[in-house]
Design a protein around this motif. Structure first.
Motif, PDB file in Angstrom:
ATOM      1  N   VAL A   1      -7.083  -6.180   4.290  1.00 31.58           N
ATOM      2  CA  VAL A   1      -7.221  -4.364   4.617  1.00 31.58           C
ATOM      3  C   VAL A   1      -6.772  -4.409   6.278  1.00 31.58           C
ATOM      4  N   ASP A   2      -6.319  -4.099   6.592  1.00 34.87           N
ATOM      5  CA  ASP A   2      -5.745  -4.205   8.325  1.00 34.87           C
ATOM      6  C   ASP A   2      -7.023  -2.510   9.087  1.00 34.87           C
ATOM      7  N   ALA A   3      -7.450  -1.812   8.438  1.00 31.97           N
ATOM      8  CA  ALA A   3      -7.860  -0.218   8.579  1.00 31.97           C
ATOM      9  C   ALA A   3      -8.924   0.003   7.792  1.00 31.97           C
ATOM     10  N   GLN A   4     -10.239   0.263   7.630  1.00 35.53           N
ATOM     11  CA  GLN A   4     -10.521   1.024   6.902  1.00 35.53           C
ATOM     12  C   GLN A   4     -11.802   2.583   7.803  1.00 35.53           C
TER      13      GLN A   4
ATOM     14  N   LEU B   1      10.379  -1.298  -2.904  1.00 40.44           N
ATOM     15  CA  LEU B   1      10.950  -1.654  -1.269  1.00 40.44           C
ATOM     16  C   LEU B   1      12.545  -1.791  -1.552  1.00 40.44           C
ATOM     17  N   LYS B   2      12.703  -2.348  -2.060  1.00 37.54           N
ATOM     18  CA  LYS B   2      14.971  -2.305  -2.562  1.00 37.54           C
ATOM     19  C   LYS B   2      15.464  -1.148  -3.096  1.00 37.54           C
ATOM     20  N   GLN B   3      14.278   0.119  -3.333  1.00 37.87           N
ATOM     21  CA  GLN B   3      15.526   1.137  -3.459  1.00 37.87           C
ATOM     22  C   GLN B   3      15.353   1.939  -2.817  1.00 37.87           C
ATOM     23  N   LEU B   4      14.322   1.576  -2.142  1.00 40.30           N
ATOM     24  CA  LEU B   4      14.266   3.024  -0.413  1.00 40.30           C
ATOM     25  C   LEU B   4      15.023   1.689   0.709  1.00 40.30           C
ATOM     26  N   GLY B   5      15.202   0.598   0.452  1.00 38.93           N
ATOM     27  CA  GLY B   5      15.932   0.183   1.486  1.00 38.93           C
ATOM     28  C   GLY B   5      15.284  -0.321   2.218  1.00 38.93           C
ATOM     29  N   LEU B   6      13.714  -0.971   2.534  1.00 42.98           N
ATOM     30  CA  LEU B   6      13.092  -1.514   3.729  1.00 42.98           C
ATOM     31  C   LEU B   6      12.298  -2.755   2.831  1.00 42.98           C
ATOM     32  N   GLN B   7      11.399  -3.080   4.075  1.00 43.97           N
ATOM     33  CA  GLN B   7      10.835  -4.009   4.258  1.00 43.97           C
ATOM     34  C   GLN B   7       8.883  -3.380   3.996  1.00 43.97           C
ATOM     35  N   GLY B   8       7.996  -4.061   3.292  1.00 46.85           N
ATOM     36  CA  GLY B   8       7.178  -4.399   3.400  1.00 46.85           C
ATOM     37  C   GLY B   8       6.423  -3.768   5.143  1.00 46.85           C
ATOM     38  N   ARG B   9       6.574  -4.632   6.259  1.00 43.01           N
ATOM     39  CA  ARG B   9       6.151  -4.601   6.916  1.00 43.01           C
ATOM     40  C   ARG B   9       6.731  -2.490   7.811  1.00 43.01           C
ATOM     41  N   ASP B  10       7.542  -1.833   6.713  1.00 46.34           N
ATOM     42  CA  ASP B  10       7.907  -0.621   7.076  1.00 46.34           C
ATOM     43  C   ASP B  10       6.732   0.627   6.615  1.00 46.34           C
ATOM     44  N   CYS B  11       6.055  -0.090   5.833  1.00 47.47           N
ATOM     45  CA  CYS B  11       5.400   0.908   4.516  1.00 47.47           C
ATOM     46  C   CYS B  11       3.746   0.312   4.533  1.00 47.47           C
ATOM     47  N   ILE B  12       2.893   1.567   4.681  1.00 48.79           N
ATOM     48  CA  ILE B  12       1.442   1.665   5.132  1.00 48.79           C
ATOM     49  C   ILE B  12       1.524   1.794   3.218  1.00 48.79           C
TER      50      ILE B  12
ATOM     51  N   PRO C   1     -10.325  10.324   3.325  1.00 48.32           N
ATOM     52  CA  PRO C   1      -8.527  10.457   3.196  1.00 48.32           C
ATOM     53  C   PRO C   1      -8.176  11.305   4.853  1.00 48.32           C
ATOM     54  N   ALA C   2      -8.644  12.294   4.787  1.00 46.05           N
ATOM     55  CA  ALA C   2      -9.101  13.330   5.413  1.00 46.05           C
ATOM     56  C   ALA C   2      -8.896  12.151   7.111  1.00 46.05           C
ATOM     57  N   GLU C   3      -9.238  11.234   7.583  1.00 42.77           N
ATOM     58  CA  GLU C   3      -9.245  10.331   8.524  1.00 42.77           C
ATOM     59  C   GLU C   3      -7.662   9.914   8.748  1.00 42.77           C
ATOM     60  N   ILE C   4      -7.054   9.956   7.850  1.00 42.85           N
ATOM     61  CA  ILE C   4      -5.543   9.149   7.964  1.00 42.85           C
ATOM     62  C   ILE C   4      -4.407   9.589   8.641  1.00 42.85           C
ATOM     63  N   SER C   5      -4.355  11.182   9.255  1.00 42.74           N
ATOM     64  CA  SER C   5      -3.779  11.289  10.249  1.00 42.74           C
ATOM     65  C   SER C   5      -4.218  10.762  11.743  1.00 42.74           C
TER      66      SER C   5
ATOM     67  N   ALA D   1      -0.235  -5.680  -1.670  1.00 40.17           N
ATOM     68  CA  ALA D   1       0.757  -4.931  -0.134  1.00 40.17           C
ATOM     69  C   ALA D   1       0.808  -6.095   0.513  1.00 40.17           C
ATOM     70  N   LYS D   2      -0.256  -6.188   0.596  1.00 35.24           N
ATOM     71  CA  LYS D   2      -0.516  -7.307   2.361  1.00 35.24           C
ATOM     72  C   LYS D   2       0.145  -7.834   1.966  1.00 35.24           C
ATOM     73  N   SER D   3       0.555  -9.273   0.972  1.00 33.66           N
ATOM     74  CA  SER D   3       1.025 -10.524   0.550  1.00 33.66           C
ATOM     75  C   SER D   3       2.942  -9.930   0.405  1.00 33.66           C
ATOM     76  N   PHE D   4       3.256  -8.670   0.720  1.00 24.59           N
ATOM     77  CA  PHE D   4       4.117  -7.818   1.095  1.00 24.59           C
ATOM     78  C   PHE D   4       4.881  -7.271   2.589  1.00 24.59           C
ATOM     79  N   GLY D   5       4.000  -7.729   3.277  1.00 23.80           N
ATOM     80  CA  GLY D   5       3.771  -7.627   4.804  1.00 23.80           C
ATOM     81  C   GLY D   5       3.375  -5.734   5.466  1.00 23.80           C
ATOM     82  N   MET D   6       2.866  -4.708   3.979  1.00 22.53           N
ATOM     83  CA  MET D   6       2.733  -3.709   4.559  1.00 22.53           C
ATOM     84  C   MET D   6       1.084  -3.457   5.044  1.00 22.53           C
ATOM     85  N   THR D   7       1.095  -2.646   5.704  1.00 23.68           N
ATOM     86  CA  THR D   7      -0.005  -2.588   6.469  1.00 23.68           C
ATOM     87  C   THR D   7      -1.393  -2.227   5.350  1.00 23.68           C
ATOM     88  N   THR D   8      -2.367  -2.202   5.608  1.00 21.82           N
ATOM     89  CA  THR D   8      -3.046  -1.312   4.175  1.00 21.82           C
ATOM     90  C   THR D   8      -4.287  -1.108   4.923  1.00 21.82           C
TER      91      THR D   8
END
Length: 77
Positions: A53-56, A11-22, A60-64, A34-41
């Protein structure tokens, strides 16, 4: 993956917050940190989940489609 230091480093190297990531995983336990950093999971598979877990999705083909639906919902707000 349960170790928080790699998450902090990336996160530091990318300059992102957890909320910016999945985080996408096939193991529910690996999504807790990952959830403890605020990421969507997103959990792939049919295992039981927890409140971190935000979504199940069944495969993997369903991610798009999930991402497209999420963007449409966000744009409507």
């Amino acid at each position: 993956k349960p170790n928080p230091q790699p998450y902090q480093k990336v996160l530091k190297q990318l300059g992102l917050q957890g909320r910016d990531c999945i985080m996408i995983e096939d193991s529910p336990a690996n999504l807790k940190t990952a959830k403890s950093f605020g990421m969507t999971t997103i959990l792939i598979g049919s295992q039981p989940t927890g409140n971190f877990v935000d979504a199940q999705l069944s495969r993997p083909a369903e991610i798009s489609s999930w991402l497209n639906n999420r963007q449409t919902c966000s744009a409507a707000l």
